[in-house]
Design a protein around this motif. Sequence first.
Motif, mmCIF file in Angstrom:
data_model
loop_
_atom_site.group_PDB
_atom_site.id
_atom_site.type_symbol
_atom_site.label_atom_id
_atom_site.label_comp_id
_atom_site.label_asym_id
_atom_site.label_seq_id
_atom_site.Cartn_x
_atom_site.Cartn_y
_atom_site.Cartn_z
ATOM 1 N N VAL A 25 -9.913 -1.455 1.304
ATOM 2 C CA VAL A 25 -8.512 -1.875 1.265
ATOM 3 C C VAL A 25 -7.648 -0.835 0.548
ATOM 4 O O VAL A 25 -6.561 -0.465 1.020
ATOM 5 C CB VAL A 25 -8.377 -3.254 0.601
ATOM 6 C CG1 VAL A 25 -6.912 -3.614 0.397
ATOM 7 C CG2 VAL A 25 -9.071 -4.323 1.429
ATOM 8 N N LEU A 26 -8.144 -0.324 -0.588
ATOM 9 C CA LEU A 26 -7.364 0.670 -1.323
ATOM 10 C C LEU A 26 -7.230 1.965 -0.531
ATOM 11 O O LEU A 26 -6.184 2.633 -0.586
ATOM 12 C CB LEU A 26 -8.022 0.937 -2.686
ATOM 13 C CG LEU A 26 -8.039 -0.237 -3.661
ATOM 14 C CD1 LEU A 26 -8.719 0.163 -4.962
ATOM 15 C CD2 LEU A 26 -6.641 -0.747 -3.940
ATOM 16 N N PHE B 187 -3.631 -5.893 -1.400
ATOM 17 C CA PHE B 187 -4.470 -6.972 -0.854
ATOM 18 C C PHE B 187 -3.627 -8.012 -0.120
ATOM 19 O O PHE B 187 -4.090 -8.623 0.841
ATOM 20 C CB PHE B 187 -5.278 -7.617 -1.975
ATOM 21 C CG PHE B 187 -6.534 -6.853 -2.314
ATOM 22 C CD1 PHE B 187 -7.722 -7.132 -1.643
ATOM 23 C CD2 PHE B 187 -6.532 -5.860 -3.275
ATOM 24 C CE1 PHE B 187 -8.871 -6.440 -1.936
ATOM 25 C CE2 PHE B 187 -7.683 -5.155 -3.582
ATOM 26 C CZ PHE B 187 -8.864 -5.438 -2.911
ATOM 27 N N ILE B 188 -2.393 -8.216 -0.577
ATOM 28 C CA ILE B 188 -1.513 -9.133 0.156
ATOM 29 C C ILE B 188 -1.224 -8.579 1.548
ATOM 30 O O ILE B 188 -1.266 -9.307 2.557
ATOM 31 C CB ILE B 188 -0.210 -9.353 -0.632
ATOM 32 C CG1 ILE B 188 -0.496 -10.150 -1.905
ATOM 33 C CG2 ILE B 188 0.822 -10.086 0.221
ATOM 34 C CD1 ILE B 188 0.713 -10.310 -2.808
ATOM 35 N N LEU B 189 -0.940 -7.285 1.642
ATOM 36 C CA LEU B 189 -0.694 -6.669 2.942
ATOM 37 C C LEU B 189 -1.941 -6.692 3.816
ATOM 38 O O LEU B 189 -1.852 -6.845 5.037
ATOM 39 C CB LEU B 189 -0.215 -5.228 2.745
ATOM 40 C CG LEU B 189 1.150 -5.057 2.060
ATOM 41 C CD1 LEU B 189 1.465 -3.580 1.850
ATOM 42 C CD2 LEU B 189 2.243 -5.731 2.882
ATOM 43 N N GLU B 190 -3.091 -6.568 3.193
ATOM 44 C CA GLU B 190 -4.342 -6.640 3.956
ATOM 45 C C GLU B 190 -4.520 -8.017 4.562
ATOM 46 O O GLU B 190 -4.970 -8.158 5.716
ATOM 47 C CB GLU B 190 -5.516 -6.296 3.039
ATOM 48 C CG GLU B 190 -6.896 -6.497 3.649
ATOM 49 C CD GLU B 190 -7.209 -5.509 4.768
ATOM 50 O OE1 GLU B 190 -8.181 -5.761 5.516
ATOM 51 O OE2 GLU B 190 -6.486 -4.501 4.903
ATOM 52 N N ASN B 191 -4.175 -9.045 3.822
ATOM 53 C CA ASN B 191 -4.300 -10.408 4.352
ATOM 54 C C ASN B 191 -3.258 -10.690 5.430
ATOM 55 O O ASN B 191 -3.519 -11.450 6.378
ATOM 56 C CB ASN B 191 -4.171 -11.428 3.230
ATOM 57 C CG ASN B 191 -5.345 -11.379 2.267
ATOM 58 O OD1 ASN B 191 -6.459 -11.039 2.672
ATOM 59 N ND2 ASN B 191 -5.103 -11.690 1.007
ATOM 60 N N ARG C 128 -1.835 -8.336 7.382
ATOM 61 C CA ARG C 128 -2.109 -7.492 8.543
ATOM 62 C C ARG C 128 -3.561 -7.021 8.507
ATOM 63 O O ARG C 128 -3.847 -5.858 8.215
ATOM 64 C CB ARG C 128 -1.181 -6.290 8.537
ATOM 65 C CG ARG C 128 0.291 -6.637 8.675
ATOM 66 C CD ARG C 128 1.133 -5.381 8.736
ATOM 67 N NE ARG C 128 0.953 -4.552 7.536
ATOM 68 C CZ ARG C 128 1.421 -3.303 7.432
ATOM 69 N NH1 ARG C 128 2.047 -2.741 8.440
ATOM 70 N NH2 ARG C 128 1.237 -2.632 6.318
ATOM 71 N N PRO C 129 -4.478 -7.919 8.719
ATOM 72 C CA PRO C 129 -5.891 -7.519 8.651
ATOM 73 C C PRO C 129 -6.215 -6.531 9.763
ATOM 74 O O PRO C 129 -5.692 -6.607 10.875
ATOM 75 C CB PRO C 129 -6.635 -8.839 8.825
ATOM 76 C CG PRO C 129 -5.688 -9.716 9.571
ATOM 77 C CD PRO C 129 -4.321 -9.344 9.091
#
Length: 258
Positions: free
Chosen positions: A9-10, A227-231, A233-234
């Motif tokens: 993610v990072l 992590f919010i952006l990952e959730n 836009r997975p």
Amino acid sequence: MDLQLYIRVLWRFRFLVLGGLVLALLLAFASIARIDFGGGTPSVTFRESEKWVSVGTLLVTEPDFPLGRSVFEEEVPPVGSDRPQTYTPKFAPSTRFIDLANTYAELVTGDAVREIMLRDGPLRGIVEATPLVATNGSDAPLPMLSIRGLAASPENAVLLAQRANKAFQEYLDNQQDRDAIPSSQRAVLTQVRQPSPATTVLLEGRSKTVPIVVFLTVMLAVIGLAFILENLRPRVRPVADVSGPQAAPRPVRARRSG
């Protein structure tokens, strides 16, 4: 803890994390220092000052160095005198100078001594004075006092303590001259320890708590945003196509013989 997930993610949002790192460093620096562009040349000054202390020690005594004597002399009036035959000690008792040390500690920080110090320029710091006690655990009072200069730099601390010592000596001499006290009856200040860089120590440094808190807060916020952006836009992983020629062959039914 899925460490690989965190790293993935990072890395995906590496530009966001890198920008957050730069922002965190800048804000942490800004919390402890400021940049002044006045005068055309930028200069960096700290928001908080250090506190340095330089100490000088004075012994309150009298002429002829009574501390070096094992027996005090006494003055005896002539035998043929009409005065009563009394013995007068030549030197004052030590308790007298202990009392003077306590009084002088208050006079050092008084207005009269401060006015003398101001003749040499502004005072960049604070002057303190305290009577001393024995360091052998008895806490017995001593006929000594310490004069301390507290300033934002070691140089100013030494200079302030030296000016305070000099000013108080001048103040005491002026008072003794004004009252015409005989030299044999005057209290004497002997410098035991001279304020110098050797006696200067850092009393209080700049706090590192604020920049650390600022840096960690910004980095935690940036990582949380990643992590919010990952959730939201997975990343969708490709699934292998099983409909092509590599698909598993279908089972063939065996025919019954007629």
